[in-house]
Motif scaffolding. Structure first.
Motif, PDB file in Angstrom:
ATOM      1  N   LEU A  81      53.097  46.347  72.207  1.00  0.00           N
ATOM      2  CA  LEU A  81      53.859  47.558  71.931  1.00  0.00           C
ATOM      3  C   LEU A  81      54.540  47.443  70.565  1.00  0.00           C
ATOM      4  O   LEU A  81      54.976  46.365  70.165  1.00  0.00           O
ATOM      5  N   PRO A  82      54.669  48.553  69.857  1.00  0.00           N
ATOM      6  CA  PRO A  82      55.365  48.520  68.560  1.00  0.00           C
ATOM      7  C   PRO A  82      56.816  48.069  68.734  1.00  0.00           C
ATOM      8  O   PRO A  82      57.448  48.345  69.765  1.00  0.00           O
ATOM      9  N   ILE A  83      57.347  47.407  67.724  1.00  0.00           N
ATOM     10  CA  ILE A  83      58.695  46.865  67.812  1.00  0.00           C
ATOM     11  C   ILE A  83      59.739  47.961  68.004  1.00  0.00           C
ATOM     12  O   ILE A  83      60.732  47.769  68.724  1.00  0.00           O
TER      13      ILE A  83
ATOM     14  N   ALA B 273      57.588  38.926  62.508  1.00  0.00           N
ATOM     15  CA  ALA B 273      56.773  39.988  61.911  1.00  0.00           C
ATOM     16  C   ALA B 273      56.929  40.057  60.398  1.00  0.00           C
ATOM     17  O   ALA B 273      56.222  40.824  59.738  1.00  0.00           O
TER      18      ALA B 273
ATOM     19  N   GLN C 279      63.320  47.667  56.855  1.00  0.00           N
ATOM     20  CA  GLN C 279      62.689  47.750  58.170  1.00  0.00           C
ATOM     21  C   GLN C 279      63.593  47.175  59.258  1.00  0.00           C
ATOM     22  O   GLN C 279      63.699  47.727  60.349  1.00  0.00           O
TER      23      GLN C 279
ATOM     24  N   ALA D 240      60.328  56.612  64.246  1.00  0.00           N
ATOM     25  CA  ALA D 240      58.915  56.271  64.123  1.00  0.00           C
ATOM     26  C   ALA D 240      58.309  56.908  62.874  1.00  0.00           C
ATOM     27  O   ALA D 240      57.499  56.283  62.167  1.00  0.00           O
TER      28      ALA D 240
ATOM     29  N   TRP E 164      59.350  54.965  59.770  1.00  0.00           N
ATOM     30  CA  TRP E 164      58.871  53.602  59.618  1.00  0.00           C
ATOM     31  C   TRP E 164      57.984  53.411  58.384  1.00  0.00           C
ATOM     32  O   TRP E 164      58.216  52.488  57.583  1.00  0.00           O
TER      33      TRP E 164
END
Length: 461
Positions: A351-353, A389, A395, A452, A455
């Protein structure tokens, strides 16, 4: 210990915190501290190293957080007691007109909520919101005015410094507070706009009567009176002055952050802006400006200023201690290897962070009720993922903002703000669940969508 055991310890630690807070009714500070001690012992930390480990975690977190939270509370208290909240609300009501009163109250709440804790800001604004609702003819719905107010305050509370949850979360994430503020403004404003529209939609389907005259909740004051200064003399500060006092520290912080991104190292201007734009220094300048412009210049004596600043301190004690205990828990998680193991498992989910950060924060908020505790518990679990990551500073700041956004979701009867808001405006519990809880969750989901979309943008910074 094996990674599996470490992960189980991490899950057991979070579960223990929730059980202590929810079932045993333990104060979050005690719950976080007890679980930190237990985790350190079970994970094999030598007995002689346990207390130094706790002290190190507490000290690392409070070094900057205590300054930011305390100075932010002082600034908010001066604005509050000088009549600044009422000035903003009434000025915006005049500008928007009665038909657009919900937008006026929402805008005033957004601005006033920047330096003032959400529970306090809600109570301070109650008389103004009631006064507006009672002036309008016909069968007025209290939710039309009360819901936009609390949604604006809560949005600012979970996303923007100097509020303790997002500041402490940023510290635990290793995120720059200035970047968190700069990046967080985008979702904060868009979430507020969505909440305004959603509040009108919900108010059109759920009705709560406006409390009758004489039924004002104790402690809210006179809703019809003119703004008073802290010594009881009529005469409020100008709206431009109030806005200046609120915005100057924020602009200084943003200037310091932007200068670090665009000016070369060694530049005198960058160094100066870095000094005055550091969050504690910017807030200190804001407090001094507020003391002079809203206090001394308007007739407050030195004794009155001292009393007002002292009045801000009790509200900060609990949040500072909880934030420090959250830092201790995070430090123990990292030192025992639990955080790293949990991070590896979360990465393995694919899953995305951002989604993981939001889900964890939302789950913990739903379970124990406090947005601040949710953020402080989630941040140390997600922080190792940002390292593995290889995320850069913007970020990491956006991940911290995402945790704050997630901590807004699923607010219900275990949230103190739920009861502060519903009881002061006399909104029935069922109606509050169908309006407040739905609005907080929907707004948080929209916030997830906004971060999102941000990002790929912050990845270019």
């Amino acid at each position: 210990m094996s990674p599996t055991v470490l992960v189980l310890l991490g899950l057991a630690s979070v579960a223990a915190i929730l059980v202590l807070i929810i079932r045993a009714r333990a104060h979050p500070f005690i719950a976080l501290l007890l679980v930190s001690v237990a985790l350190a012992l079970v994970a094999g930390i030598p007995l002689g190293d346990v207390v130094p480990l706790l002290q190190e975690g507490m000290g690392k977190t409070l070094g900057s957080v205590a300054l930011i939270v305390t100075l932010g509370a002082m600034l908010g208290k001066i604005v509050e007691l000088s009549g600044g909240a009422e000035v903003l609300a009434r000025a915006l009501l005049r500008a928007f007109g009665e038909r657009r009163a919900p937008w006026a109250l929402g805008a005033a709440s957004f601005l006033f909520g920047i330096p003032v804790f959400v529970d306090v800001a809600t109570i301070v604004l109650v008389p103004i919101v009631l006064a507006v609702a009672r002036r309008l003819p016909g069968r007025v719905n209290m939710l039309t005015y009360a819901l936009p107010t609390v949604m604006a305050l809560l949005t600012v509370h979970v996303v923007l410094p100097p509020h303790p949850g997002i500041v402490g979360g940023a510290e635990l994430m290793g995120a720059d507070v200035g970047l968190v503020l700069l990046i967080g403004l985008v979702p904060a404003v868009l979430m507020w706009l969505f909440a305004q529209v959603l509040s009108g939609f919900l108010a059109g389907r759920i009705h709560s009567a406006v409390p009758a005259e004489g039924t004002l909740a104790a402690g809210t004051g006179n809703d019809e009176g003119a703004a008073q200064d802290g010594e009881g003399h009529a005469g409020a500060p100008g709206v431009g002055l109030v806005l200046t006092v609120i915005l100057v520290p924020l602009l200084l912080i943003m200037a310091g952050t932007v200068s670090a991104l665009v000016l070369p190292e060694g530049s005198l201007l960058r160094d100066v802006l870095g000094l005055v734009g550091a969050s504690p220094m910017a807030l200190l300048i804001g407090v001094l400006l507020a003391i002079w412009s809203l206090g001394l210049r308007r007739g407050w004596g030195a004794g009155r200023v001292e009393d007002v600043l002292a009045a801000a301190l009790p509200a900060t004690a609990a949040v500072i201690l909880i934030t420090g205990a959250g830092g201790t828990f995070g430090h123990v998680l990292a030192s025992t290897g639990v955080a790293g193991a949990v991070s590896d498992v979360l990465v393995g989910t694919g899953l995305p962070i951002l989604l993981l950060a939001w889900l964890l924060a939302a789950f913990i908020r739903a379970a124990q009720g406090s947005a601040t505790v949710s953020t402080l518990t989630t941040a140390p679990l997600i922080a190792p993922m940002t390292v593995s990551a290889g995320l850069d500073a913007p970020q990491i700041a956006l991940v911290a903002v995402t945790i704050g956004v997630g901590s807004m979701a699923l607010s219900h009867v275990n949230d103190s703000l739920f009861w502060v808001w519903s009881r002061y405006f006399q909104v029935p519990t069922g109606a509050a669940l169908r309006s407040y809880t739905v609005a907080t969750t929907a707004t948080s989901i929209v916030g997830l969508g906004i971060v999102a979309l941000l990002w790929p943008v912050v990845a270019l910074l």
